[in-house]
Structure formats: C-alpha cells, structure tokens
Design an enzyme around this catalytic site. Structure first.
Site, PDB file in Angstrom:
ATOM      1  N   HIS A   1      52.389  20.666  49.598  1.00 55.57           N
ATOM      2  CA  HIS A   1      53.299  19.601  49.195  1.00 55.57           C
ATOM      3  C   HIS A   1      53.063  18.376  50.080  1.00 55.57           C
ATOM      4  CE1 HIS A   1      55.705  20.472  52.747  1.00 55.57           C
ATOM      5  NE2 HIS A   1      55.720  21.741  52.407  1.00 55.57           N
TER       6      HIS A   1
HETATM    7  P1  TYD Z   1      58.701  24.655  52.237  1.00 54.94           P
HETATM    8  O1  TYD Z   1      58.882  23.346  52.937  1.00 54.94           O
HETATM    9  O2  TYD Z   1      58.171  24.613  50.846  1.00 54.94           O
HETATM   10  O3  TYD Z   1      57.761  25.613  53.106  1.00 54.94           O
HETATM   11  P2  TYD Z   1      56.211  25.500  53.559  1.00 54.94           P
HETATM   12  O4  TYD Z   1      55.828  24.087  53.554  1.00 54.94           O
HETATM   13  O5  TYD Z   1      56.195  26.068  54.915  1.00 54.94           O
HETATM   14  O6  TYD Z   1      55.397  26.341  52.649  1.00 54.94           O
HETATM   15  O7  TYD Z   1      60.073  25.436  52.287  1.00 54.94           O
HETATM   16  C1  TYD Z   1      60.190  26.767  51.837  1.00 54.94           C
HETATM   17  C2  TYD Z   1      61.648  27.009  51.458  1.00 54.94           C
HETATM   18  O8  TYD Z   1      62.491  26.870  52.596  1.00 54.94           O
HETATM   19  C3  TYD Z   1      62.169  26.053  50.418  1.00 54.94           C
HETATM   20  O9  TYD Z   1      62.980  26.802  49.516  1.00 54.94           O
HETATM   21  C4  TYD Z   1      63.052  25.091  51.170  1.00 54.94           C
HETATM   22  C5  TYD Z   1      63.496  25.890  52.359  1.00 54.94           C
HETATM   23  N1  TYD Z   1      63.639  25.052  53.576  1.00 54.94           N
HETATM   24  C6  TYD Z   1      64.897  24.738  54.030  1.00 54.94           C
HETATM   25  O10 TYD Z   1      65.929  25.128  53.463  1.00 54.94           O
HETATM   26  N2  TYD Z   1      65.012  23.970  55.160  1.00 54.94           N
HETATM   27  C7  TYD Z   1      63.915  23.527  55.829  1.00 54.94           C
HETATM   28  O11 TYD Z   1      64.056  22.821  56.867  1.00 54.94           O
HETATM   29  C8  TYD Z   1      62.608  23.845  55.333  1.00 54.94           C
HETATM   30  C9  TYD Z   1      61.358  23.361  56.006  1.00 54.94           C
HETATM   31  C10 TYD Z   1      62.519  24.621  54.190  1.00 54.94           C
END
Ligand code: TYD
Length: 138
Positions: free
Chosen positions: A54
């Site tokens: 992302h």
């Molecule tokens: P995401 O940012 O997509 O993870 P990565 O980049 O590590 O693959 O986040 C994964 C899930 O966690 C998504 O459902 C949102 C949640 N999340 C939070 O609730 N708070 C946060 O600070 C972060 C980073 C993610």
C-alpha cells in the site's frame, strides 16, 4: 522537482555502545523529519510472508529492523528502490506517496514503525493502479 523516492533514505540513528549492551534513541523532529504520533510493530511474521502492499497519502514513517532482517521495496511510480534492513540503528525514512512492500523476513524478526499520525484508513492507497493514477493527476 525531486521525486518522492529520492527523499527516502537510510537514517543512521545515534548509538551508545556499551559493554553492557548498546542503546539507540530516536527523538521526533530531530533524528526523524517528523513528529512521532504512533508506534507499531510487526512480529511473529511467518516465513515467506509479505506485508505492506500500500501507499500513504500524507503519512511519514521510519521503518527499523529491531531484530532480524527483512527487505523493503519502495516505488513512487517513477522509480523503485530496494533496501535490506538488518540493524536496529538504521531507520528507513519513507515519505508520503510511496508504495511499499516488505518481504524476506528472517525468522524471529521484528519490524518497528514510527509514524507521523494515528491510524487512518482514509490515508491509504491499497490499490496500486489507483495509487499510480492519483500520482499522474498531480
Ligand atoms: P496494514 O497497515 O495494512 O499492515 P501492513 O502494512 O503491515 O501489511 O494494517 C493491517 C491491519 O491492521 C489493518 O486492518 C489496519 C490495522 N491497523 C490498525 O488498526 N492500526 C495501525 O496502526 C496499523 C498500522 C494497522
């Protein structure tokens, strides 16, 4: 104009070496070019996993391999850079409008992220084509 990916860089964090164990500290606005609003970390990452996938519209981040190692691929739509993080005194600064993918996690690795804002889903591009199109509109 500087492209976003050129602003991304490895930051050499302060390291107090000590025979009892080393110490590194990070001050928002001083060692990182933003104020720190949030800290999160990835751990218990199974072998072969990929995270990220992302981009953020406005978020600044510093990514640190607190333990073990992993790779971070950065892509601003015009160029790509791959970083291998394996030291807890190096932070990878990632500015807004960068697509990132994290992979090649070593067993037991921990990825710490300092972020300039609290979690807001509306700050994410989760679709690569949408990210590229929004970049081209700017
Ligand atoms: P995401 O940012 O997509 O993870 P990565 O980049 O590590 O693959 O986040 C994964 C899930 O966690 C998504 O459902 C949102 C949640 N999340 C939070 O609730 N708070 C946060 O600070 C972060 C980073 C993610």
């Amino acid at each position: 104009m500087t492209s976003p990916i050129e602003k991304c860089r490895l930051i050499d964090l302060p390291k107090i070496t000590d025979p009892r164990g080393n110490l590194t500290f990070i001050e928002g606005g001083n060692h990182v070019p933003f104020d720190i609003s949030r800290v999160y970390y990835l751990y218990d990452v199974p072998g072969g996993s990929e995270r990220g996938g992302h981009a953020h519209k406005g978020l600044h981040q510093l990514i640190i391999a607190m333990s073990g190692s992993f790779d971070v691929l950065l892509d601003d739509g015009a160029g790509k850079r791959r970083f291998h993080l394996n030291r807890s005194y190096y932070g990878l600064y990632v500015c807004p409008m960068i697509w990132r993918e994290l992979d090649n996690f070593s067993s037991g690795s921990v990825c710490l992220v300092l972020a300039s804002n609290i979690y807001e889903e509306s700050d994410y591009y989760r679709d690569y084509n949408e990210f590229i199109e929004s970049r081209e509109r700017k």
